[in-house]
Design a protein around this motif. Structure first.
Motif, PDB file in Angstrom:
ATOM      1  N   ASP A 127      -1.547  -5.174  -3.709  1.00  0.00           N
ATOM      2  CA  ASP A 127      -1.795  -4.430  -2.472  1.00  0.00           C
ATOM      3  C   ASP A 127      -1.032  -3.115  -2.455  1.00  0.00           C
ATOM      4  O   ASP A 127      -1.525  -2.109  -1.951  1.00  0.00           O
ATOM      5  CB  ASP A 127      -1.401  -5.258  -1.249  1.00  0.00           C
ATOM      6  N   LYS A 128       0.199  -3.152  -3.011  1.00  0.00           N
ATOM      7  CA  LYS A 128       1.003  -1.927  -3.056  1.00  0.00           C
ATOM      8  C   LYS A 128       0.322  -0.888  -3.944  1.00  0.00           C
ATOM      9  O   LYS A 128       0.282   0.292  -3.607  1.00  0.00           O
ATOM     10  CB  LYS A 128       2.401  -2.249  -3.580  1.00  0.00           C
ATOM     11  N   GLY A 147      -2.578   0.595  -2.092  1.00  0.00           N
ATOM     12  CA  GLY A 147      -2.068   1.516  -1.080  1.00  0.00           C
ATOM     13  C   GLY A 147      -1.659   2.851  -1.685  1.00  0.00           C
ATOM     14  O   GLY A 147      -1.942   3.913  -1.120  1.00  0.00           O
ATOM     15  N   GLU A 148      -1.011   2.802  -2.830  1.00  0.00           N
ATOM     16  CA  GLU A 148      -0.606   4.035  -3.516  1.00  0.00           C
ATOM     17  C   GLU A 148      -1.831   4.833  -3.958  1.00  0.00           C
ATOM     18  O   GLU A 148      -1.876   6.058  -3.831  1.00  0.00           O
ATOM     19  CB  GLU A 148       0.279   3.713  -4.722  1.00  0.00           C
ATOM     20  N   GLN A 149      -2.830   4.124  -4.460  1.00  0.00           N
ATOM     21  CA  GLN A 149      -4.061   4.804  -4.881  1.00  0.00           C
ATOM     22  C   GLN A 149      -4.759   5.446  -3.694  1.00  0.00           C
ATOM     23  O   GLN A 149      -5.268   6.572  -3.790  1.00  0.00           O
ATOM     24  CB  GLN A 149      -5.001   3.819  -5.581  1.00  0.00           C
ATOM     25  N   LEU A 150      -4.785   4.725  -2.569  1.00  0.00           N
ATOM     26  CA  LEU A 150      -5.398   5.282  -1.363  1.00  0.00           C
ATOM     27  C   LEU A 150      -4.635   6.516  -0.883  1.00  0.00           C
ATOM     28  O   LEU A 150      -5.236   7.515  -0.490  1.00  0.00           O
ATOM     29  CB  LEU A 150      -5.465   4.237  -0.250  1.00  0.00           C
ATOM     30  N   ASN A 151      -3.315   6.441  -0.918  1.00  0.00           N
ATOM     31  CA  ASN A 151      -2.508   7.591  -0.514  1.00  0.00           C
ATOM     32  C   ASN A 151      -2.759   8.794  -1.425  1.00  0.00           C
ATOM     33  O   ASN A 151      -2.880   9.923  -0.953  1.00  0.00           O
ATOM     34  CB  ASN A 151      -1.017   7.238  -0.508  1.00  0.00           C
TER      35      ASN A 151
END
Length: 69
Positions: free
Chosen positions: A2-3, A6-10
């Motif tokens: 999930d982290k 999240g980093e990819q989305l950011n």
């Protein structure tokens, strides 16, 4: 996992945001250039009108001179 998502989305969001800012900057720059070119065109048209007026006066003076001969 999930982290990582999240980093990819950011990262994706940041890239999108940067692309939007770049686009907005390019649009603004293009608008400024268009306004500048339009002003230059208006100035050139005024010069052309003035020169056409001078040419017309000179032609009428020439016609008057030729008529007096």
């Amino acid at each position: 996992m999930d982290k990582n998502i999240g980093e990819q989305l950011n990262k994706a969001y940041e890239a999108y945001r940067q692309a939007c800012m770049d686009r907005d900057h390019a649009v603004k720059e293009l608008q400024q250039k268009v306004e500048s070119y339009m002003q230059q065109i208006r100035e050139q048209q005024e010069k052309i009108e003035l020169q056409n007026s001078i040419i017309a006066k000179l032609k009428s003076q020439l016609a008057a001179l030729n008529a007096n001969r």
